[in-house]
Design a protein around this motif. Sequence first.
Motif, PDB file in Angstrom:
ATOM      1  N   PRO A  97     -49.787  -8.783 -36.912  1.00 35.25           N
ATOM      2  CA  PRO A  97     -49.529 -10.095 -36.304  1.00 35.25           C
ATOM      3  C   PRO A  97     -50.195 -11.243 -37.069  1.00 35.25           C
ATOM      4  CG  PRO A  97     -49.938  -8.496 -34.587  1.00 35.25           C
ATOM      5  CD  PRO A  97     -50.242  -7.811 -35.896  1.00 35.25           C
ATOM      6  N   VAL A  98     -51.368 -10.993 -37.641  1.00 33.77           N
ATOM      7  CA  VAL A  98     -52.054 -12.021 -38.435  1.00 33.77           C
ATOM      8  C   VAL A  98     -51.411 -12.158 -39.802  1.00 33.77           C
ATOM      9  CG1 VAL A  98     -54.230 -12.669 -39.544  1.00 33.77           C
ATOM     10  CG2 VAL A  98     -54.240 -11.704 -37.220  1.00 33.77           C
ATOM     11  N   ALA A 115     -62.671  -0.616 -39.723  1.00 29.64           N
ATOM     12  CA  ALA A 115     -63.060  -1.122 -41.043  1.00 29.64           C
ATOM     13  C   ALA A 115     -61.842  -1.289 -41.943  1.00 29.64           C
ATOM     14  CB  ALA A 115     -64.075  -0.167 -41.688  1.00 29.64           C
ATOM     15  N   SER A 116     -60.876  -0.367 -41.827  1.00 28.15           N
ATOM     16  CA  SER A 116     -59.653  -0.468 -42.625  1.00 28.15           C
ATOM     17  C   SER A 116     -58.866  -1.715 -42.237  1.00 28.15           C
ATOM     18  CB  SER A 116     -58.794   0.785 -42.412  1.00 28.15           C
ATOM     19  OG  SER A 116     -57.545   0.657 -43.057  1.00 28.15           O
ATOM     20  N   GLY A 117     -58.770  -1.979 -40.935  1.00 33.71           N
ATOM     21  CA  GLY A 117     -58.069  -3.179 -40.495  1.00 33.71           C
ATOM     22  C   GLY A 117     -58.736  -4.445 -40.980  1.00 33.71           C
ATOM     23  N   LEU A 118     -60.068  -4.476 -40.901  1.00 34.10           N
ATOM     24  CA  LEU A 118     -60.799  -5.657 -41.357  1.00 34.10           C
ATOM     25  C   LEU A 118     -60.680  -5.829 -42.867  1.00 34.10           C
ATOM     26  CD1 LEU A 118     -64.014  -5.404 -39.151  1.00 34.10           C
ATOM     27  CD2 LEU A 118     -61.976  -6.786 -38.778  1.00 34.10           C
ATOM     28  N   LYS A 159     -58.087  -5.183 -44.622  1.00 35.69           N
ATOM     29  CA  LYS A 159     -56.785  -5.789 -44.886  1.00 35.69           C
ATOM     30  C   LYS A 159     -56.825  -7.311 -44.694  1.00 35.69           C
ATOM     31  CE  LYS A 159     -54.308  -1.621 -43.437  1.00 35.69           C
ATOM     32  NZ  LYS A 159     -53.467  -1.008 -42.383  1.00 35.69           N
ATOM     33  N   LEU A 160     -57.820  -7.771 -43.924  1.00 36.20           N
ATOM     34  CA  LEU A 160     -57.951  -9.202 -43.667  1.00 36.20           C
ATOM     35  C   LEU A 160     -58.936  -9.884 -44.627  1.00 36.20           C
ATOM     36  CD1 LEU A 160     -58.189  -9.022 -39.761  1.00 36.20           C
ATOM     37  CD2 LEU A 160     -56.208  -9.782 -41.105  1.00 36.20           C
ATOM     38  N   ARG A 161     -59.362  -9.177 -45.681  1.00 38.41           N
ATOM     39  CA  ARG A 161     -60.413  -9.714 -46.546  1.00 38.41           C
ATOM     40  C   ARG A 161     -59.997 -11.007 -47.236  1.00 38.41           C
ATOM     41  NH1 ARG A 161     -57.709  -5.751 -49.032  1.00 38.41           N
ATOM     42  NH2 ARG A 161     -57.164  -5.912 -51.250  1.00 38.41           N
ATOM     43  N   PRO A 173     -61.332 -13.932 -36.977  1.00 40.94           N
ATOM     44  CA  PRO A 173     -62.022 -13.090 -35.990  1.00 40.94           C
ATOM     45  C   PRO A 173     -61.153 -11.901 -35.574  1.00 40.94           C
ATOM     46  CG  PRO A 173     -62.189 -15.423 -35.397  1.00 40.94           C
ATOM     47  CD  PRO A 173     -61.168 -15.321 -36.503  1.00 40.94           C
ATOM     48  N   ALA A 174     -61.817 -10.781 -35.296  1.00 41.39           N
ATOM     49  CA  ALA A 174     -61.156  -9.587 -34.783  1.00 41.39           C
ATOM     50  C   ALA A 174     -61.822  -9.202 -33.468  1.00 41.39           C
ATOM     51  CB  ALA A 174     -61.241  -8.446 -35.790  1.00 41.39           C
ATOM     52  N   ASN A 175     -61.061  -9.248 -32.387  1.00 46.69           N
ATOM     53  CA  ASN A 175     -61.580  -8.978 -31.045  1.00 46.69           C
ATOM     54  C   ASN A 175     -61.169  -7.595 -30.566  1.00 46.69           C
ATOM     55  OD1 ASN A 175     -62.180 -11.693 -31.339  1.00 46.69           O
ATOM     56  ND2 ASN A 175     -61.106 -12.356 -29.494  1.00 46.69           N
TER      57      ASN A 175
END
Length: 520
Positions: free
Chosen positions: A302-303, A329-332, A334-336, A341-343
């Motif tokens: 979605p982001v 950690a894998s999801g975060l 991908k947002l590097r 923010p990740a809730n």
Amino acid sequence: MREGKSRNTKRRKILKGVALSIAAGLVGCTDSNRDRDGDRNNESNANTDDDDATTQRLRPSREHPRYWEYGGESRLLLGATDTDSLFQWGKNPDKLRAHLDELENAGGDYVRNTMNSRREDEGDVHPFEQRENGQYDLNEWNEEFWDRFKLLLSETAQRDIIVQIELWDGHNYQSRTDDAEGFAEWDRHPMNPKNNVNYTAEETTLPKKWTRGYQNETHPVLLTIPSENDDPTALAVQERFIAEVLDHAFEYDHVLYVIQNESWAPQAWSNYWAEFVRENAAERDEEVYLGDMRRYSPDVSPVLEHGFDFAELSQSGELVGQTHFDEIASGLQKLREQPVPANSVKQYGSNEVEWTDGAEEGIARLWRSVFAGQAAVRNHRPPYGIGLNARAKNQIRSLRLVADLVDVMESQPHQHVRQLLSHRGPDECYLMADPGRIYAVYFPSGGQVRLDISAMEGPGYVRWLETDTVEWDGDWTEAQHVDDGTVELNAYGYHWVVNSPENHWVAESPKRHWVAIVAN
């Protein structure tokens, strides 16, 4: 006029008082670190009511974009409540206020609010007026529903507690009786054609009867948009409802918006409502921040693909142990290139429901999420989580203490500093560190590892925190060195058996949910 309050609040005293007093006791704490804390406090005190409203409202942090900022301060959001549709507790305002006070006094500042009405037996009310014959008029509001919603917004604003609203929830439309909760929601829902005076089943795509589970097939009420079933009659009712939600929420500056709870609906459904919310915000010159909780997490698409403002990773809470951490950690990762923010507004884990994997795992999920670098975490309600029970409150206090002590936003999460740990097994421990200054190591269930502190001047000192009691186990002691720059941390513990034939040391049970702080 958007409502808010002075940011020089009781909350600051609650959240910072304990942590700063502990931090002042760090063995050999350097003057530079003291100066930095002092500068930060001076900057905090400078944020007064005279600050521009735009800088005071809730937004992704300008200095630390992976976290939230409110009242001009970057914040780690921690929460727990005993219900999801918290506004419905407005039936008893004293009960709602007491629950929010409990959360605030524990250091919590984050709640979930689904716009649901499915617990009628517990006093939930629907947003539409119900006539004497039991039929609903979808053109008339039930003011009790909106009064409860306004009360929640007002009471949380007074306490600087962030509210994350979920606009839609597919569980609201089930009609199954083959599970523990005996869902029969669509049978009595106001939008069911048999229950209102506004349309018949022949005039919409909505059925009178629905027997399929939310997971098995998307309910037609979540397919009314033009690109799916194209039902303008039902969609007009839904748009009017969401517009009214926004009309109240836009009066406040402490609200986050999630389109749907664990959505099985097409992404197009979420995208439609995201655009609807943004258009309404633009008309009011409001800033809004939107997330979308997909059924299978961590899903950050979605982001990355649809322009949402933050990630909602709650469904990662169905994973266990090291896998739980690794997927977050894998999801975060991908947002590097696009840090947001990740809730996780619901962390599963309760001894009441087997598939949630137990309370101990639920607590561990909370800590793993923070040590991975998530911006906001909350215990799920009973029976799927521990809610705001005594353990939950102490875990929030301990998390707040550790996060403030290590300065979570200046430190690095486990996945970025894990190379400093050796002799570590899967899920044995997790590290958060500002190398050379301070290290925090969380042990879910005992362990014995080695930590490289070679970047630190001096020998390094260790102190242990028992998170279930929020108590330190003794004073600072020099860390046990195994070689230059490496110390050993033992989270098992030992005791002396005096009356045994051997009179020897024996291992105790693993220390569950302990944190070692290493500083100099």
